[in-house]
Design an enzyme around this catalytic site. Structure first.
Site, PDB file in Angstrom:
ATOM      1  CD  GLU A 269      49.822 -24.249  39.111  1.00 44.45           C
ATOM      2  OE1 GLU A 269      48.645 -24.631  39.320  1.00 44.45           O
ATOM      3  OE2 GLU A 269      50.728 -25.000  38.750  1.00 44.45           O
TER       4      GLU A 269
ATOM      5  CB  THR B 284      45.030 -19.751  34.429  1.00 37.25           C
ATOM      6  OG1 THR B 284      45.389 -21.136  34.457  1.00 37.25           O
ATOM      7  CG2 THR B 284      46.260 -18.914  34.125  1.00 37.25           C
ATOM      8  CG  ASP B 285      41.798 -23.277  38.439  1.00 43.32           C
ATOM      9  OD1 ASP B 285      42.232 -22.282  39.072  1.00 43.32           O
ATOM     10  OD2 ASP B 285      41.646 -24.401  38.978  1.00 43.32           O
TER      11      ASP B 285
ATOM     12  CB  SER C 129      42.085 -42.671  57.690  1.00 44.89           C
ATOM     13  OG  SER C 129      43.478 -42.609  57.582  1.00 44.89           O
TER      14      SER C 129
ATOM     15  CB  SER D  11      52.117 -32.229  48.223  1.00 40.16           C
ATOM     16  OG  SER D  11      52.505 -32.792  49.444  1.00 40.16           O
TER      17      SER D  11
ATOM     18  CB  SER E  11      44.912 -32.244  43.281  1.00 39.47           C
ATOM     19  OG  SER E  11      43.618 -31.848  43.160  1.00 39.47           O
ATOM     20  CB  SER E  12      45.617 -35.197  48.586  1.00 39.01           C
ATOM     21  OG  SER E  12      45.764 -34.034  49.367  1.00 39.01           O
TER      22      SER E  12
ATOM     23  CG  ASP F 177      42.910 -29.190  41.698  1.00 33.00           C
ATOM     24  OD1 ASP F 177      43.589 -28.871  40.714  1.00 33.00           O
ATOM     25  OD2 ASP F 177      43.070 -28.689  42.827  1.00 33.00           O
TER      26      ASP F 177
END
Ligand code: NG1
Length: 394
Positions: free
Chosen positions: A16, A18-19, A50, A108, A111-112, A156
């Site tokens: 986490e 780290t990317d 939507s 949340s 990664s939506s 993501d």
């Protein structure tokens, strides 16, 4: 003719923050998607709505420059995808019209946002008859998503495009590479919402970007010390030519690296640095534990990751800590916050015998006191390692 793009969310198992520091991550794509149902338009226009009243319909033209809408507006993720493709030199002469739906919980840490960016890009590419290699598209969309103002990494978008059923993904950067690792049968991933939204297009954005800046500062100071004849140089010649976190961790022994860093960095920068360096090594150890089928070793690494995110990176919350505590007491092999933190979700590693007791304990001890009743299936669920994004004819 009409089409449906599905693009999964992801749960990061370990690795986490780290990317964006160029060190590996280890997520799964999950069995929850963002969907875009669309038809192709002859005009270069995007028109989307939507079923949720929270997300107002919008339209924009596929011509540069594509301007951002107000901060926090969901159309910015679609604009980001279009802008990324246009800036890459792809002409988007045809547009799309359709509806966005899905079941990835929003804000949340699942990664939506990247699922929407990737889904939009795949829809626009389909409409214009263009294909790109997935790795290239993942890297392009990682850059494109920064349009929303988050100095994010590339985990993501890569997880969304490269998910494989039954597999975790070791994702490495510079250059982007994805290696699938089979998840042993019977390992179960319980996802639990902290009930606190982690809005990275709004409040959490500055805290996230502040950490990205601190990591860059810590790296610059450590590299400077190593190349300027600091202690690291006398120990290890490779450390003296390091320019990235990856160079530093591969050149030096971790204890020596941290000893030197503690001498030159302020306490806050040292804590951020220690999280990044130790989390990087936990990813490799966790992958090995998974390959060995050692649930408890993997779980212990998740707990150490959580503690480091809580104490050194300071991105946990009381709610996330509480979920991790309850899950472990109820028999989870390990648990940790997943995604950026500041709210969002935690993930707990269970097996077939512990998954029910852990979910029951979370319901009784975390959700009922806060909600007055049981959680919805968006708040507490078992996530399955699933396949990546795709387009089908409807
Ligand atoms: P979440 O919390 O899922 O939005 C963010 C970043 C990731 C990564 C994690 C922390 C984006 C789109 N996402 O994920 O790249 O840095 O935080 O590990 O920037």
């Amino acid at each position: 003719m009409s089409w449906r793009v599905t693009a999964p969310g992801r749960v990061n198992l370990i690795g986490e923050h780290t990317d964006y520091n160029g060190l590996p991550v280890f997520p799964i794509a999950i069995d929850r998607d963002i969907r875009v149902d669309f038809r192709v338009l002859d005009d270069p226009v995007v028109r989307l709505d939507s079923p949720s009243a929270r997300f107002a319909p919008f339209a924009f033209r596929l011509k540069r420059p594509i301007e951002a809408s107000a901060q926090g507006d969901w159309s910015n993720y679609v604009r980001a995808a279009a802008r990324g493709l246009l800036e890459h030199g792809i002409s988007l002469d045809r547009g799309i019209e359709g509806t966005v739906s899905g079941d990835v919980p929003i804000a949340s840490g699942l990664s939506s946002s990247s699922a929407l960016v990737v889904a939009s890009a795949l829809a626009l590419l389909k409409a214009n008859g263009v294909t790109l290699p997935r790795l290239q598209l993942a890297a392009l969309m990682a850059r494109a998503e920064r349009f929303v103002g988050l100095e994010g990494g590339g985990m993501d978008q890569a997880a969304c495009l490269h998910g494989i059923a039954g597999h975790a993904l070791r994702i490495e950067f510079d250059p982007l590479r994805v290696t699938p690792v089979p998840v042993p049968d019977g390992w179960r991933w319980v996802v639990a919402s902290s009930l606190v939204r982690a809005e990275k297009s709004a409040g959490a954005r500055e805290m996230y970007n502040e950490r990205a800046r601190q990591c860059r500062e810590a790296l610059a100071a450590s590299v400077g010390a190593a190349s300027g004849g600091g202690a690291a140089k006398s120990r290890n010649r490779a450390a003296s030519t390091a320019t990235t976190y990856r160079d530093l961790v591969s050149a030096d022994d971790p204890d020596g690296l941290l000893r030197d860093a503690r001498r030159i960095l302020s306490p806050v920068l040292f804590r951020r640095f220690r999280h990044v360096v130790t989390e990087g090594s936990r990813v490799a150890l966790a992958e090995q534990a998974m390959s060995d089928g050692d649930l408890h070793r993997f779980g212990r690494l998740m707990v150490r990751s959580h503690e480091s995110l809580r104490d050194d990176y300071e991105v946990s919350t009381d709610e996330l800590d509480a979920i991790v505590g309850v899950a472990r007491e109820a028999g989870a092999a390990g648990a940790r916050l997943t995604g950026a933190g500041f709210g969002g979700c935690a993930v707990a590693l269970c097996d077939d015998s512990t998954v029910e007791p852990v979910m029951e304990a979370l319901t009784a001890r975390f959700y009922k006191p806060r909600l007055g009743g049981p959680p919805t299936t968006d708040m507490l669920f078992v996530a399955k390692p699933s396949g990546g994004a795709g387009v089908q004819e409807r």
